[in-house]
Design an enzyme around this catalytic site. Structure first.
Site, PDB file in Angstrom:
ATOM      1  N   ASP A 110      49.970  58.303  -4.094  1.00 20.44           N
ATOM      2  CA  ASP A 110      49.925  58.646  -2.680  1.00 20.44           C
ATOM      3  C   ASP A 110      48.852  59.721  -2.503  1.00 20.44           C
ATOM      4  OD1 ASP A 110      50.783  58.949   0.051  1.00 20.44           O
ATOM      5  OD2 ASP A 110      51.881  60.724  -0.574  1.00 20.44           O
ATOM      6  N   ASP A 156      55.460  61.817  -2.276  1.00 21.72           N
ATOM      7  CA  ASP A 156      56.160  62.996  -1.771  1.00 21.72           C
ATOM      8  C   ASP A 156      57.040  62.738  -0.557  1.00 21.72           C
ATOM      9  OD1 ASP A 156      54.387  64.491   0.850  1.00 21.72           O
ATOM     10  OD2 ASP A 156      53.793  62.600  -0.048  1.00 21.72           O
ATOM     11  N   ASP A 165      48.257  62.102   0.972  1.00 24.68           N
ATOM     12  CA  ASP A 165      48.679  63.267   1.750  1.00 24.68           C
ATOM     13  C   ASP A 165      50.012  63.803   1.241  1.00 24.68           C
ATOM     14  OD1 ASP A 165      46.684  63.441   4.146  1.00 24.68           O
ATOM     15  OD2 ASP A 165      47.187  61.316   3.986  1.00 24.68           O
TER      16      ASP A 165
END
Length: 270
Positions: A32, A210, A34
């Site tokens: 991922d 996240d 961001d």
């Protein structure tokens, strides 16, 4: 280089590190962006790329024989701009975009965001300061980080709009945002598709993320006997996370790349 940071050693992180160092050519890395590689910013265009991140990803791409992919909710073209000149295989818009390798074009599903839905969200943004609407081709993100009290209003407006397009799109909650994604797609479907490509096939997947949207990819990675590494932040607390934030992720990747280079020197490719 990225500043030093403490990397908490969770059982998952320790097991993943040991496996990767013992079997570097049997691993595939799915990342991922961001909140994982980059610190979150007030608006998407304000993110900052840490010094050394782009050459680090290039080194890992080489060490893992090209088995490094981006799995993001963003448009892949935005990621290309952020990481330029680097291009990697990957998926964007939660599985609605796919690029099978750095030299290939981005393929996109045919679902199109209805004009009335986009108009409704833009009208909402015009009426509430701080709401940002981010069209993503077949998807859409509505950010309310700058208007935190607007969360119920945004969700209600999206649900009302979706009632006119039942079954075509789904609402996905994220960090101070809601996203509309084509039904049936996710980062899980994205990872599964990427894992079938020649550079990734028969490799153990390691997914790092996240947020809620990464959980589908975590499930797919673990179903393939891979690893799911969670990054602390607004979604995962320290008690559930394997890495303390984007700086810790980049530091771990730096350590990994260095040790893989040493292994390469000891055990050169044939």
């Amino acid at each position: 280089m990225v500043a030093e940071t403490t990397v908490p050693i969770s059982p998952r992180l320790s097991a993943c590190t040991n496996f990767m160092l013992g079997n570097p050519r049997a691993c595939a890395l799915f990342l991922d962006v961001d909140g994982t590689l980059l610190e979150l910013a007030p608006t998407p265009e304000l993110v900052q790329v840490p010094d050394g991140l782009i050459p680090l990803l290039q080194r890992l791409h080489y060490s893992l024989d090209g088995a490094v992919a981006i799995v993001t909710g963003r448009i892949l073209g935005d990621i290309d701009h952020i990481l330029r000149p680097l291009r990697l295989a990957g998926s964007g818009i939660h599985g609605a975009e796919l690029r099978i390798g750095p030299e290939f074009d981005i393929e996109r599903v045919q679902a199109r965001l209805p004009d009335d839905l986009l108009a409704d969200m833009r009208a909402l943004a015009a009426s509430v300061p701080g709401i940002i609407v981010e069209p993503k081709g077949p998807g859409l993100a509505v950010h309310y980080r700058l208007a935190p009290g607007a969360e119920p209003l945004v969700l209600a407006a999206l649900q009302t709009a979706l009632d006119r397009h039942a079954g075509v799109f789904e609402i996905l909650r994220g960090k101070k945002l809601f996203e509309l994604v084509p039904s049936g797609l996710s980062k899980g479907t994205a990872l599964a598709a990427l894992a079938k490509l020649p550079a990734f096939r028969n490799r153990v997947p390691i997914m790092i993320g996240d947020d809620i949207g990464d959980e589908a990819a975590f499930s797919v990675a673990e179903s393939m006997n891979g690893f799911a590494l969670r990054v602390a932040g607004e979604h995962y607390g320290d008690d559930r996370a394997d890495l303390a934030g984007p700086r810790a992720v980049v530091r771990w990747l730096e350590q990994l790349a260095h040790r893989l280079t040493v292994i390469e020197q000891i055990q050169p490719r044939h």
